[in-house]
Enzyme design. Sequence first.
Site, PDB file in Angstrom:
ATOM      1  N   HIS A  43       0.943  -1.165  -0.059  1.00  0.00           N
ATOM      2  CA  HIS A  43      -0.021   0.323   0.069  1.00  0.00           C
ATOM      3  C   HIS A  43       0.840   1.522   0.147  1.00  0.00           C
ATOM      4  O   HIS A  43       1.278   1.643   1.123  1.00  0.00           O
ATOM      5  CB  HIS A  43      -0.977  -0.229   1.194  1.00  0.00           C
ATOM      6  CG  HIS A  43      -1.998   1.188   1.211  1.00  0.00           C
ATOM      7  ND1 HIS A  43      -3.344   0.740   1.751  1.00  0.00           N
ATOM      8  CD2 HIS A  43      -1.975   2.368   0.845  1.00  0.00           C
ATOM      9  CE1 HIS A  43      -4.014   1.863   1.589  1.00  0.00           C
ATOM     10  NE2 HIS A  43      -3.094   2.804   1.109  1.00  0.00           N
ATOM     11  N   GLU A  70      -2.586  -1.559  -3.119  1.00  0.00           N
ATOM     12  CA  GLU A  70      -3.500  -1.095  -2.692  1.00  0.00           C
ATOM     13  C   GLU A  70      -3.499   0.599  -2.752  1.00  0.00           C
ATOM     14  O   GLU A  70      -2.242   1.091  -2.585  1.00  0.00           O
ATOM     15  CB  GLU A  70      -3.871  -1.343  -1.008  1.00  0.00           C
ATOM     16  CG  GLU A  70      -4.328  -2.816  -0.955  1.00  0.00           C
ATOM     17  CD  GLU A  70      -4.615  -3.067   0.707  1.00  0.00           C
ATOM     18  OE1 GLU A  70      -5.322  -4.106   0.915  1.00  0.00           O
ATOM     19  OE2 GLU A  70      -4.147  -2.276   1.574  1.00  0.00           O
ATOM     20  N   HIS A 190      -8.170  -5.788   7.515  1.00  0.00           N
ATOM     21  CA  HIS A 190      -7.880  -4.644   8.555  1.00  0.00           C
ATOM     22  C   HIS A 190      -8.169  -5.415   9.844  1.00  0.00           C
ATOM     23  O   HIS A 190      -9.023  -5.873  10.115  1.00  0.00           O
ATOM     24  CB  HIS A 190      -8.827  -3.554   8.236  1.00  0.00           C
ATOM     25  CG  HIS A 190      -8.140  -2.361   8.724  1.00  0.00           C
ATOM     26  ND1 HIS A 190      -7.378  -1.248   8.309  1.00  0.00           N
ATOM     27  CD2 HIS A 190      -8.337  -1.801  10.153  1.00  0.00           C
ATOM     28  CE1 HIS A 190      -6.955  -0.360   9.124  1.00  0.00           C
ATOM     29  NE2 HIS A 190      -7.345  -0.720  10.068  1.00  0.00           N
TER      30      HIS A 190
END
Length: 237
Positions: A43, A70, A190
């Site tokens: 990410h 991401e 998450h």
Amino acid sequence: MTKLSVNINKIATLRNARGGDRPNVVQVAKDCERFGAQGITVHPRPDERHIRFQDVYDLKQIVTTEFNIEGNPTPDFLKLVKAVKPEQATLVPDAPDAITSNAGWDTIRHKDFLTDVILELKELGIRTSIFVDPDEAMVEGAALVKTDRIELYTEAYASHYHQNREAAIAPYARAAQKAQELGLGLNAGHDLDLDNLQYLKNNLVSLEEVSIGHALICDALYFGLENTIQLYLRQLK
């Protein structure tokens, strides 16, 4: 079996804290795959405080499983993704100064924007996934923008799991069912860990992939990286 994609951002954070190239993110990605991970997630953020854009180019050369990038689809992020062409791009609406992702897309409000971005990526053969909260209306909106998958933002589930896991999973189960009805693939991520992962997997229909970074790397400090990846894989069987 639900696939495990290891997010290696925290490896880059550790490297950047000291400078130099220890630990080496490319070698860690190779090792994660060798130890059984079925994907590598990164990410990159605009300030490159952990994963650097050059890391993404380097990783593309060596990742042999699924490469998932991401990020917030800013012009710089999209330029990177289009150049690298990962197997999957996960679109996340995080602010540049966010410590970590903290909300899913409003797929209704941002319908036109998401539709355009997803079309661009799919024309390059990149599978798309968008980060959403466990809200059936947002899942329906995701189907309208023609994404391939959604990734359920599981922070709320993880936060309430030990208080009442049945209540915590309920909106996610409904969102997963809605995704299946609409023909959307399903990812999740998450704050998933060894305590809450198996229950999530067992209660979401057609969960294809989870992306886990922070908890997995923390566990690896105690159990070792190879053993930790195997422990997570067992939770997904």
